[in-house]
Design an enzyme around this catalytic site. Sequence first.
Site, PDB file in Angstrom:
ATOM      1  N   ARG A  53       0.803  -1.080   0.055  1.00 23.21           N
ATOM      2  CA  ARG A  53      -0.054   0.121  -0.007  1.00 23.21           C
ATOM      3  C   ARG A  53       0.971   1.252  -0.051  1.00 23.21           C
ATOM      4  NH1 ARG A  53      -4.494  -0.320   3.943  1.00 23.21           N
ATOM      5  NH2 ARG A  53      -5.539  -1.219   2.054  1.00 23.21           N
ATOM      6  N   TYR A  54       1.947   1.404   0.878  1.00 29.11           N
ATOM      7  CA  TYR A  54       2.619   2.550   1.008  1.00 29.11           C
ATOM      8  C   TYR A  54       4.057   2.261   0.136  1.00 29.11           C
ATOM      9  CZ  TYR A  54       0.046   3.090   5.084  1.00 29.11           C
ATOM     10  OH  TYR A  54      -0.992   3.338   6.123  1.00 29.11           O
TER      11      TYR A  54
ATOM     12  N   ARG B  31       7.246   0.294   1.896  1.00 27.42           N
ATOM     13  CA  ARG B  31       6.975  -0.959   2.753  1.00 27.42           C
ATOM     14  C   ARG B  31       5.948  -1.736   2.592  1.00 27.42           C
ATOM     15  NH1 ARG B  31       5.357   3.639   4.527  1.00 27.42           N
ATOM     16  NH2 ARG B  31       3.771   4.334   6.096  1.00 27.42           N
TER      17      ARG B  31
ATOM     18  N   CYS C  97      -3.438 -18.087  14.482  1.00 23.07           N
ATOM     19  CA  CYS C  97      -2.969 -17.166  15.681  1.00 23.07           C
ATOM     20  C   CYS C  97      -3.087 -18.146  16.877  1.00 23.07           C
ATOM     21  CB  CYS C  97      -3.965 -16.375  15.910  1.00 23.07           C
ATOM     22  SG  CYS C  97      -4.023 -15.015  14.503  1.00 23.07           S
TER      23      CYS C  97
ATOM     24  N   CYS D  84      -8.443 -13.421  18.882  1.00 26.51           N
ATOM     25  CA  CYS D  84      -8.861 -11.874  19.781  1.00 26.51           C
ATOM     26  C   CYS D  84     -10.323 -11.651  19.011  1.00 26.51           C
ATOM     27  CB  CYS D  84      -8.060 -10.939  19.492  1.00 26.51           C
ATOM     28  SG  CYS D  84      -6.245 -11.318  19.705  1.00 26.51           S
TER      29      CYS D  84
ATOM     30  N   CYS E  57     -10.568  -8.916  16.546  1.00 30.82           N
ATOM     31  CA  CYS E  57      -9.705  -8.867  15.187  1.00 30.82           C
ATOM     32  C   CYS E  57     -10.417  -8.367  14.103  1.00 30.82           C
ATOM     33  CB  CYS E  57      -9.346 -10.351  15.157  1.00 30.82           C
ATOM     34  SG  CYS E  57      -8.197 -10.559  13.544  1.00 30.82           S
TER      35      CYS E  57
ATOM     36  N   ARG F 211      -9.002  -8.886  11.134  1.00 25.93           N
ATOM     37  CA  ARG F 211      -8.925  -9.811  10.123  1.00 25.93           C
ATOM     38  C   ARG F 211      -9.638 -10.931  10.160  1.00 25.93           C
ATOM     39  NH1 ARG F 211      -3.183  -8.338   9.897  1.00 25.93           N
ATOM     40  NH2 ARG F 211      -2.939  -6.850   8.080  1.00 25.93           N
TER      41      ARG F 211
ATOM     42  N   ASP G  79     -11.500  -0.637  14.068  1.00 25.89           N
ATOM     43  CA  ASP G  79     -11.651  -0.675  12.696  1.00 25.89           C
ATOM     44  C   ASP G  79     -13.127  -0.990  12.409  1.00 25.89           C
ATOM     45  OD1 ASP G  79      -9.243   0.015  11.467  1.00 25.89           O
ATOM     46  OD2 ASP G  79      -8.694  -2.164  11.714  1.00 25.89           O
TER      47      ASP G  79
ATOM     48  N   ASP H 110      -7.762   3.841  10.868  1.00 22.55           N
ATOM     49  CA  ASP H 110      -7.488   3.419   9.269  1.00 22.55           C
ATOM     50  C   ASP H 110      -8.865   3.355   8.756  1.00 22.55           C
ATOM     51  OD1 ASP H 110      -6.263   1.828   7.495  1.00 22.55           O
ATOM     52  OD2 ASP H 110      -5.078   0.632   8.520  1.00 22.55           O
TER      53      ASP H 110
ATOM     54  N   LYS I 165      -3.277   4.423   7.357  1.00 17.13           N
ATOM     55  CA  LYS I 165      -3.144   4.837   8.546  1.00 17.13           C
ATOM     56  C   LYS I 165      -3.273   6.360   8.684  1.00 17.13           C
ATOM     57  CE  LYS I 165      -0.944   0.841  10.366  1.00 17.13           C
ATOM     58  NZ  LYS I 165      -0.806   0.106   9.228  1.00 17.13           N
TER      59      LYS I 165
HETATM   60  C1  LIG Z   1       0.004  -0.582   9.109  1.00 15.45           C
HETATM   61  C2  LIG Z   1       0.716  -1.087   7.807  1.00 15.45           C
HETATM   62  C3  LIG Z   1       1.903  -0.901   7.326  1.00 15.45           C
HETATM   63  C4  LIG Z   1       3.102  -0.326   8.189  1.00 15.45           C
HETATM   64  O1  LIG Z   1       2.838   1.110   8.644  1.00 15.45           O
HETATM   65  P1  LIG Z   1       3.709   1.903   9.675  1.00 15.45           P
HETATM   66  O2  LIG Z   1       2.832   3.178   9.769  1.00 15.45           O
HETATM   67  O3  LIG Z   1       5.132   2.213   8.952  1.00 15.45           O
HETATM   68  O4  LIG Z   1       3.881   0.917  10.687  1.00 15.45           O
HETATM   69  C5  LIG Z   1       2.233  -1.152   6.234  1.00 15.45           C
HETATM   70  N1  LIG Z   1       1.298  -1.684   5.443  1.00 15.45           N
HETATM   71  C6  LIG Z   1       0.085  -1.757   5.443  1.00 15.45           C
HETATM   72  C7  LIG Z   1      -0.827  -2.322   4.618  1.00 15.45           C
HETATM   73  C8  LIG Z   1      -0.376  -1.757   6.836  1.00 15.45           C
HETATM   74  O5  LIG Z   1      -1.640  -1.432   6.971  1.00 15.45           O
HETATM   75  S1  SF4 Z   2      -5.631  -9.483  16.436  1.00 19.67           S
HETATM   76 FE1  SF4 Z   2      -6.433 -10.836  14.970  1.00 19.67          FE
HETATM   77  S2  SF4 Z   2      -4.440 -11.514  13.877  1.00 19.67           S
HETATM   78 FE2  SF4 Z   2      -3.759 -10.245  15.649  1.00 19.67          FE
HETATM   79  S3  SF4 Z   2      -3.257 -12.185  17.019  1.00 19.67           S
HETATM   80 FE3  SF4 Z   2      -5.488 -11.527  17.470  1.00 19.67          FE
HETATM   81  S4  SF4 Z   2      -6.701 -12.811  16.167  1.00 19.67           S
HETATM   82 FE4  SF4 Z   2      -4.587 -12.913  15.382  1.00 19.67          FE
END
Ligand SMILES: *Cc1c(COP(=O)(O)O)cnc(C)c1O
Ligand code: SF4
Length: 412
Positions: free
Chosen positions: A95-96, A99, A108, A112, A115, A117, A278, A315, A322
């Site tokens: 995305r960025y 990175r 996991c 959680c 979560c 995801r 989120d 986000d 973010k």
């Molecule tokens: C959070 C995230 C990152 C890392 O972002 P930082 O602000 O550098 O911690 C990189 N890629 C994605 C898709 C993310 O959601």
């Molecule tokens: S927040 Fe989601 S991805 Fe992170 S440890 Fe918990 S269950 Fe796993």
Amino acid sequence: MTWKTELRERVTTGAALGAHISLSDDEARQIDSVARLFPMAIPQYYLSLMDKSDPFCPIRRQSVPDIRETVVQPGEFEDPLGEEPDSPVPAITHRYPDRALFLVTHRCFMFCRHCNRRRKVGDARASLPLNDAAIDDGLRYLRAEKSIEDVLVSGGDPLILDTERLDWILSRLREIPHVRTVRIGTRAPVVMPSRITDHLVAVLKKASPLWLNTHFNHPKELTPESTSALAKLADAGIPLGNQTVLLRGVNDCPSIIRELCVTLVAHRVRPYYLFQCDLAQGIAHFRTRISTGLEIMESMIGHVRSYAVPTFAIDPPGGAGKVPILPNYLISQSDSAVVVRNYEGVITKYFESSAGPSECGSGCSCRGNSEQGQRHRDAGQSVAAMLDRSGPVSLVPQGNARELRRSKRSSD
Ligand SMILES: *Cc1c(COP(=O)(O)O)cnc(C)c1O
Ligand code: SF4
């Protein structure tokens, strides 16, 4: 007990949970029905931190299914972060500019309840795409994309992989010349500190420079077990960070977050992010108002040593990524001064430099229309690029009605 035994002995049913905390038969059945949507798996260690009779216990809220998870509210999304469109291959979210996220497992240590995801984690079907071939595809992508200098190994929880497998993946990442830093996101120190074995620590240390971000949400999670896991990592020279999710009824209180953050710092962990929950489906009961986060930030900035203060970020849906948010400290400005306020409410001014705008040193070209400057500002499409004389005058939303009329007129 080894961590693998602990994994096998996690509590996954209402009946098994009923042996540890007070639950009626109805409650146990309800837990099982919610767990069919998003499974329950609570490590014995984490369970041992739970208040046996308090339904509001922060440990319980994070780990025991709640009937409110079955409610989907308007404005909630299956993919709240819009990650799918930024996934060139299943294991990567890119995305960025500099990175990328590398998802190496969907499994996991604990599921959680908050979560974001949920759609992937704990879903047996979704875990299929992250097989060895998917990891290889991810590595191939990272090798090919020279702009990626930082890889965030995530999931799921990467530390659930066998140590040898993790070692293999980290070694492959370290072989990529343009990858300068590797990060691991894991909840192992919080929910299964026994996973932080000497062997694992040696493998992580070998992958240096590697940063490890963990996910403590409440001071109750900072126990002798979890803090000695943190100490092992810190003693090995691994820089530690923490990402907290702001959760209604768990930690949505200035004094809890403050206590959590200063205790983390005392254990050599730098609070990194405080995340607004989120807009994922089924977690509305955890979501606070954004103003709660701002109130917490106001109560921390200036009041608490600054290295204990995380960045509060949201986000928003749609894949914007973010967005940090802060209370306002800048009150006003002119050519000659800016007026700011501090945490106490004292309003002061700071004189602007009379020497004119800053210029980079010789040999640097990051300001201006150089190639390097463009690269740093993401090919002209960012607010940072607008600050440049040669950058774009405006950024116009796609499908803007006025722009559409203009282009229609000019093509007539
Ligand atoms: C959070 C995230 C990152 C890392 O972002 P930082 O602000 O550098 O911690 C990189 N890629 C994605 C898709 C993310 O959601
Ligand atoms: S927040 Fe989601 S991805 Fe992170 S440890 Fe918990 S269950 Fe796993």
